[in-house]
Design a protein around this motif. Sequence first.
Motif, short mmCIF file in Angstrom:
data_model
loop_
_atom_site.label_atom_id
_atom_site.label_comp_id
_atom_site.label_asym_id
_atom_site.label_seq_id
_atom_site.Cartn_x
_atom_site.Cartn_y
_atom_site.Cartn_z
N LEU A 12 0.77 -7.39 1.22
CA LEU A 12 0.05 -8.65 1.17
C LEU A 12 0.83 -9.63 0.31
N PHE A 13 1.07 -10.82 0.85
CA PHE A 13 1.73 -11.89 0.10
C PHE A 13 0.83 -13.11 0.12
N MET A 14 0.51 -13.62 -1.06
CA MET A 14 -0.23 -14.87 -1.20
C MET A 14 0.62 -15.79 -2.07
N PHE A 15 0.65 -17.07 -1.71
CA PHE A 15 1.54 -17.99 -2.40
C PHE A 15 1.02 -19.40 -2.27
N THR A 16 1.49 -20.25 -3.14
CA THR A 16 1.18 -21.67 -3.05
C THR A 16 2.23 -22.36 -2.19
N ASP A 17 1.90 -23.53 -1.72
CA ASP A 17 2.81 -24.25 -0.83
C ASP A 17 4.12 -24.65 -1.50
N ALA A 44 11.61 -2.98 2.42
CA ALA A 44 11.77 -3.10 0.97
C ALA A 44 10.42 -2.99 0.27
N ASP A 45 10.45 -2.63 -1.01
CA ASP A 45 9.22 -2.60 -1.79
C ASP A 45 8.82 -4.05 -2.13
N VAL A 46 7.54 -4.24 -2.49
CA VAL A 46 7.04 -5.60 -2.69
C VAL A 46 7.72 -6.30 -3.87
N ALA A 47 8.12 -5.58 -4.88
CA ALA A 47 8.81 -6.22 -6.01
C ALA A 47 10.15 -6.80 -5.56
N SER A 48 10.90 -6.02 -4.80
CA SER A 48 12.19 -6.49 -4.29
C SER A 48 11.99 -7.64 -3.31
N MET A 49 10.98 -7.52 -2.44
CA MET A 49 10.69 -8.59 -1.49
C MET A 49 10.34 -9.87 -2.23
N ALA A 71 2.00 -10.56 -4.75
CA ALA A 71 2.34 -9.59 -3.71
C ALA A 71 1.76 -8.23 -4.09
N ALA A 72 1.27 -7.52 -3.07
CA ALA A 72 0.67 -6.21 -3.32
C ALA A 72 0.98 -5.26 -2.17
N HIS A 73 1.16 -4.01 -2.51
CA HIS A 73 1.29 -2.95 -1.52
C HIS A 73 -0.07 -2.29 -1.45
N LEU A 74 -0.72 -2.39 -0.30
CA LEU A 74 -2.10 -1.94 -0.16
C LEU A 74 -2.15 -0.46 0.23
N GLU A 75 -2.96 0.28 -0.45
CA GLU A 75 -3.13 1.72 -0.17
C GLU A 75 -4.36 1.96 0.64
#
Length: 75
Positions: A12-17, A44-49, A71-75
């Motif tokens: 999951l990626f959330m970001f501002t414009d 890639a892992d979310v930190a690297s992404m 960013a989160a890796h959802l389990e």
Amino acid sequence: PTAVTYEPGSKLFMFTDGLIETRDSSIDDDLRRLTDYLQTQLGADVASMSDKVLEDFAVVGDQPDDIALLAAHLE
């Protein structure tokens, strides 16, 4: 509120414009560019992404904008 289902292992990626918005293109084009880019980084892992996205997309110039990225890796 909108409910969203996901598969375990989803990212999951959330970001501002401020991360993607440019003066030279529409926000829709900028969002499509980010979406296409993230598709190439799925292994890639979310930190690297996150690091790579910030490196490649954060606009640097005479009118920088605030950027927030979660960013989160959802389990």
